[in-house]
Design a protein around this motif. Sequence first.
Motif, PDB file in Angstrom:
ATOM      1  N   THR A   1     -14.138 -36.835  15.299  1.00 58.07           N
ATOM      2  CA  THR A   1     -14.535 -38.343  14.582  1.00 58.07           C
ATOM      3  C   THR A   1     -15.642 -37.759  13.690  1.00 58.07           C
ATOM      4  O   THR A   1     -16.487 -36.866  14.123  1.00 58.07           O
ATOM      5  CB  THR A   1     -15.031 -39.303  15.788  1.00 58.07           C
ATOM      6  OG1 THR A   1     -16.156 -38.718  16.260  1.00 58.07           O
ATOM      7  CG2 THR A   1     -13.969 -39.797  16.557  1.00 58.07           C
ATOM      8  N   LEU A   2     -15.774 -38.746  12.525  1.00 60.37           N
ATOM      9  CA  LEU A   2     -17.032 -38.454  11.820  1.00 60.37           C
ATOM     10  C   LEU A   2     -17.375 -40.003  11.690  1.00 60.37           C
ATOM     11  O   LEU A   2     -16.694 -40.890  10.953  1.00 60.37           O
ATOM     12  CB  LEU A   2     -16.590 -37.858  10.525  1.00 60.37           C
ATOM     13  CG  LEU A   2     -17.859 -37.568   9.522  1.00 60.37           C
ATOM     14  CD1 LEU A   2     -18.782 -36.778   9.921  1.00 60.37           C
ATOM     15  CD2 LEU A   2     -17.232 -36.993   8.245  1.00 60.37           C
TER      16      LEU A   2
ATOM     17  N   ALA B   1     -20.937 -36.463  14.130  1.00 51.55           N
ATOM     18  CA  ALA B   1     -19.470 -35.601  14.309  1.00 51.55           C
ATOM     19  C   ALA B   1     -19.109 -35.295  15.675  1.00 51.55           C
ATOM     20  O   ALA B   1     -20.145 -34.752  16.249  1.00 51.55           O
ATOM     21  CB  ALA B   1     -19.504 -34.416  13.193  1.00 51.55           C
TER      22      ALA B   1
ATOM     23  N   TYR C   1     -16.472 -33.543  18.284  1.00 56.05           N
ATOM     24  CA  TYR C   1     -15.035 -32.660  18.700  1.00 56.05           C
ATOM     25  C   TYR C   1     -14.546 -32.868  20.261  1.00 56.05           C
ATOM     26  O   TYR C   1     -15.495 -32.380  20.882  1.00 56.05           O
ATOM     27  CB  TYR C   1     -15.131 -31.426  18.091  1.00 56.05           C
ATOM     28  CG  TYR C   1     -13.867 -30.421  18.451  1.00 56.05           C
ATOM     29  CD1 TYR C   1     -12.845 -30.633  17.661  1.00 56.05           C
ATOM     30  CD2 TYR C   1     -13.752 -29.719  19.688  1.00 56.05           C
ATOM     31  CE1 TYR C   1     -11.682 -29.617  18.057  1.00 56.05           C
ATOM     32  CE2 TYR C   1     -12.891 -28.899  19.960  1.00 56.05           C
ATOM     33  CZ  TYR C   1     -11.799 -29.044  19.206  1.00 56.05           C
ATOM     34  OH  TYR C   1     -10.784 -28.166  19.360  1.00 56.05           O
TER      35      TYR C   1
ATOM     36  N   ARG D   1     -21.097 -33.232  20.345  1.00 60.73           N
ATOM     37  CA  ARG D   1     -21.387 -33.946  19.287  1.00 60.73           C
ATOM     38  C   ARG D   1     -22.954 -33.541  18.406  1.00 60.73           C
ATOM     39  O   ARG D   1     -23.814 -33.127  19.133  1.00 60.73           O
ATOM     40  CB  ARG D   1     -21.788 -35.560  20.001  1.00 60.73           C
ATOM     41  CG  ARG D   1     -22.289 -36.533  18.807  1.00 60.73           C
ATOM     42  CD  ARG D   1     -22.495 -37.849  19.105  1.00 60.73           C
ATOM     43  NE  ARG D   1     -23.424 -37.846  20.338  1.00 60.73           N
ATOM     44  CZ  ARG D   1     -23.429 -38.741  21.277  1.00 60.73           C
ATOM     45  NH1 ARG D   1     -22.422 -39.565  21.477  1.00 60.73           N
ATOM     46  NH2 ARG D   1     -24.499 -38.644  22.211  1.00 60.73           N
TER      47      ARG D   1
END
Length: 371
Positions: free
Chosen positions: A262-263, A274, A276, A289
């Motif tokens: 996500t961003l 951001a 992962y 993050r």
Amino acid sequence: MLTYMDYLQNAFYRATSWDPDNSYVNLTATARALLDFPTPRGLKMDLSSLSTPKFGTSYSLSNLGVVDGSVSYLYSSLPLHNVHRSEEVDLHDVTMGYRQLEELRSPDNERFWEVWKGGVRVDGRNTLLFGRMYLPASTLEALYLRRMKPTTQFRITGVSDGRLKSGGTIMAMMQHDFGKWSGEYLYSTDGALIGARGLYNFGRDPRKQPNPPPRTSDEKAVGRFSMGAEFYYGILNKSAGMSTGLRYTTLPTHPNAPTTMTLTLTPLMGSLSATYAIKAGEAASFCSRFDFNMYSYESDLSLGCEVWRREDVEKEDFAGVLKARVSQTSGIGLLWEGRLKHLLFSLGAGIDLRRKDQLVRAVGLELQYSS
């Protein structure tokens, strides 16, 4: 760990075929579950019961310096047959972890919700009512949830507390979910706040293509790319805010490890985040993050993981999960959640490495029993 009333609310969503993950507010739900999980403070005990398929109660008692508690009641017009006792509930249903998103589904045809008797339409709209009274503070929380039609849900939440401005606040929200996209429109009496947010999913439209095409070995990895935004404005204080975000997540048909990226950006505040996350097998997930502020140049890196423990090597059931996170600003968080006989438990601690005089900020234990 989710409270019993949150568990019943999720059961209502499943019974009415509502997908809370297809919403902008849950765009970063996986990262929050792995990095922002709360740790218990003090000792807390919850006793809950679903006395009938439509009515549930919960009593809570905690000791954090002073003894306090709460009494909660929930009513559902739709029988909740997918609810289990604490000794047999699947721990994945009451703990927040990696969120594996499913394929988008087409909303039900509204005609299938119709019930006719003697030539007269007698069907109603499924409703959920919830109330909680905190003692001895006498703070009251309430929820009214109504499924208007297969694509629409209406929600009202309220808090009554003499310590709040005007004695409390009420928020009304209209939610729409068409599969391909979702939208929410809200109004809050706190500052006369109005807002809207939406999420759009690229790729297959479940309304036009109900079933995903079969995947062959030479096709590319299967995933979903989503984009969303929100905007809100306070009429009384004349302040506004907005955010936007992107998400890519793999679907169950993906041949490799489930992954979510996500961003998110909050332009007015200058915040960029951001994340992962990856699910490395059935028993472990990891997440990272990176937060950065474009105005102050401050940054923060957070790392987190969850590791599940099986009851027996020969069984598929899980007995508990260990969560850990570390951050430059919030320190270290440890949480162990699981089942002991008929009880669900959460044991956790928060550690602040910047305070040498008091490394352990909080230690707590929460116990839940439901029948």
